[in-house]
Write a protein that holds these residues in place. Structure first.
Motif, short mmCIF file in Angstrom:
data_model
loop_
_atom_site.label_atom_id
_atom_site.label_comp_id
_atom_site.label_asym_id
_atom_site.label_seq_id
_atom_site.Cartn_x
_atom_site.Cartn_y
_atom_site.Cartn_z
N ARG A 71 4.57 -8.44 -11.74
CA ARG A 71 3.12 -8.65 -11.58
C ARG A 71 2.81 -9.83 -10.66
O ARG A 71 1.86 -10.58 -10.89
N GLY A 73 2.19 -9.55 -7.31
CA GLY A 73 1.39 -9.22 -6.15
C GLY A 73 0.89 -7.80 -6.18
O GLY A 73 0.81 -7.18 -7.24
N THR A 74 0.56 -7.30 -4.98
CA THR A 74 0.03 -5.96 -4.83
C THR A 74 0.85 -5.23 -3.77
O THR A 74 1.14 -5.79 -2.71
N GLN A 99 -0.25 -12.11 -5.10
CA GLN A 99 -1.51 -11.82 -5.79
C GLN A 99 -2.65 -12.78 -5.46
O GLN A 99 -3.78 -12.35 -5.23
#
Length: 196
Positions: A71, A73-74, A99
């Motif tokens: 979790r 980043g994207t 992120q």
């Protein structure tokens, strides 16, 4: 009749498209994947074949699975076009942004072509790709602030690793790639590709 070989690079010397005009051009032609290099040349991209599409998705899935665990980043698909700080508009085969950098963009910027250089990009050479153009694209990413990039070349059974301010590191397959400090804990075992 002569068949068109893609990608096609259109020299736009003397024609200056604004970001809004380029965005509208892409919206008006959704079936024509376009990119724009830092000099403003338009690049009409070719669709990929079955092997390339499968490899692209598999490599992107490994990145997505790592990101779901961490979790941090994207992750973005090859359909995402980024407005790079150097003026280019590029669509990597897979990309990742830390992120806090992603969330710092406005909602409007996140909904259009994000005006940001990803932290990490991945490109996979298909049979229709020019290696010279892909290498120039990777250098454009580095010049725009991308921190790590991998260029997979199934035809040579190699991967080129790009880092800012350094010459590309070329490795023969099989190999294991590390996300280094950009993608902490991400390791990718890469076997030789079936196509040469």
């Amino acid at each position: 009749m002569t068949l068109l070989t893609l990608p096609v690079v259109l020299d736009m010397s003397g024609v200056q498209l604004s970001d809004a005009q380029f965005y509208q051009l892409c919206l008006n032609n959704p079936d024509v994947p376009l990119e724009r290099d830092a000099r403003g040349a338009l690049i009409v991209m070719a669709p990929v074949g079955g092997n390339s599409g499968s490899y692209e998705l598999e490599l992107g899935a490994d990145l997505t699975n790592w990101n779901r665990r961490t979790r941090l980043g994207t992750v973005f698909s090859s359909s995402t076009l980024f407005r790079l700080p150097n003026g280019g508009d590029r669509s990597p085969d897979a990309a990742w942004i830390e992120q806090s950098r992603w969330l710092a963009l406005s909602l409007e910027d996140r909904q259009k072509f994000p005006p940001i250089a990803p932290d990490f990009v991945m490109e996979l050479r298909s049979l229709t790709d020019s290696l010279e153009l892909l290498r120039a694209k990777m250098q454009e990413y580095m010049d725009s602030g991308v921190r790590l990039g991998w260029l997979f070349n199934p035809q040579a059974q190699q991967v080129e690793i790009y880092r800012p301010g350094m010459p590309p590191e070329v490795r023969s397959l099989p190999t294991e790639l590390s996300g280094e400090s950009v993608l902490p804990g991400f390791l990718l075992a890469v076997e030789p590709f079936e196509e040469a």
